[in-house]
Design an enzyme around this catalytic site. Structure first.
Site, PDB file in Angstrom:
ATOM      1  N   HIS A 252      67.642  75.837  79.019  1.00 23.74           N
ATOM      2  CA  HIS A 252      69.011  75.318  79.129  1.00 23.74           C
ATOM      3  C   HIS A 252      69.345  74.482  77.895  1.00 23.74           C
ATOM      4  CE1 HIS A 252      69.939  76.429  83.320  1.00 23.74           C
ATOM      5  NE2 HIS A 252      68.636  76.300  83.511  1.00 23.74           N
TER       6      HIS A 252
ATOM      7  N   GLU B 180      72.135  73.280  77.108  1.00 27.37           N
ATOM      8  CA  GLU B 180      73.090  72.236  77.507  1.00 27.37           C
ATOM      9  C   GLU B 180      72.398  71.040  78.132  1.00 27.37           C
ATOM     10  OE1 GLU B 180      72.572  74.615  81.281  1.00 27.37           O
ATOM     11  OE2 GLU B 180      72.529  74.972  79.127  1.00 27.37           O
TER      12      GLU B 180
ATOM     13  N   CYS C  89      69.596  81.121  80.806  1.00 29.42           N
ATOM     14  CA  CYS C  89      68.739  81.143  81.997  1.00 29.42           C
ATOM     15  C   CYS C  89      68.962  82.441  82.783  1.00 29.42           C
ATOM     16  CB  CYS C  89      68.952  79.890  82.835  1.00 29.42           C
ATOM     17  SG  CYS C  89      67.623  79.604  84.037  1.00 29.42           S
TER      18      CYS C  89
END
Length: 226
Positions: free
Chosen positions: A194, A196, A83
């Site tokens: 993202h 994650e 990001c």
């Protein structure tokens, strides 16, 4: 066999806990740190980031981490920006003010066109696909062998605009517009989304990143033994 140690750069911005958990899930050994010696010893480095480009670069400079990141990249070991972390890999940004970036990828960061978002407002948030910049599949790197039918979570108002097509790793198309959603330059990778927070698809990227780190470490060790 010991787990691959990945340094997650601690500079005051970023979704560090989720990144750490994703790496642990895939068999990595993450270390959240701003210790320069530990960063340089790691097999991989992740530059996270949530927030504004000038704030991120200011924090990196305040902690004296820019030379360490540059030295790390010079070792040939993999670095992944996430990001804002991806955006700071570029030469500059126009977010709020003109600001110098790390400069690993030629080009800059600019605000997304308003019509990109579904309701004409930013930030651009949601689950989107990414597609290879060329060909039908990714053959190398952190996106290797992933399907272009998978979805990833985005939350951003700015995007990277690389000068060289060879640095564009993936695109995302929203309505009638396209923006760069992943970049790369040798051992430097960046993703605008993202991983994650992207479920199984994101974990696959973490798994590929760990594989890149292991591969690179093996190459470096073999060179040192020669």
């Amino acid at each position: 066999m010991s787990k691959t140690q990945i340094a997650i750069l601690d500079y005051g911005l970023g979704n560090i806990r989720s990144i750490r958990n994703a790496l642990v899930n895939q068999g990595g050994n993450p270390l959240v740190t701003r210790n320069k010696e530990k960063i340089l010893k790691a097999s991989g480095l992740i530059l996270p980031g949530v927030g504004a480009f000038p704030h991120g670069m200011q924090n990196l400079n305040n902690y004296g981490l820019v030379p360490t990141i540059e030295k790390y990249v010079g070792t040939g070991k993999p670095l992944m920006g996430i990001c804002l972390g991806m955006q700071m890999l570029m030469e500059s940004s126009q977010e709020y003010q003109s600001c110098k970036g790390l400069g690993f990828i030629k080009g800059g960061v600019s605000r997304l066109p308003l019509k990109l978002s579904q309701d004409n407002r930013l930030p651009h948030v949601g689950w989107k696909r990414i597609v290879p910049s060329s060909g039908k599949t990714w053959e190398i790197g952190i996106l290797k062998s992933l399907s272009s039918e998978l979805f990833y979570y985005f939350a951003h108002s700015y995007a990277a605009f690389p000068k060289l097509s060879e640095n564009i790793y993936a695109w995302t198309e929203d309505r009638s517009m396209k923006f760069v959603s992943a970049i790369r330059n040798d051992n430097v990778f960046g993703v605008q989304f993202h991983p994650e927070k992207s479920g199984a698809a994101g974990l696959a990227i973490m798994r590929n990143f760990l594989a890149e780190c292991r591969k690179n470490t093996s190459v470096i060790l073999s060179r040192n033994e020669d």
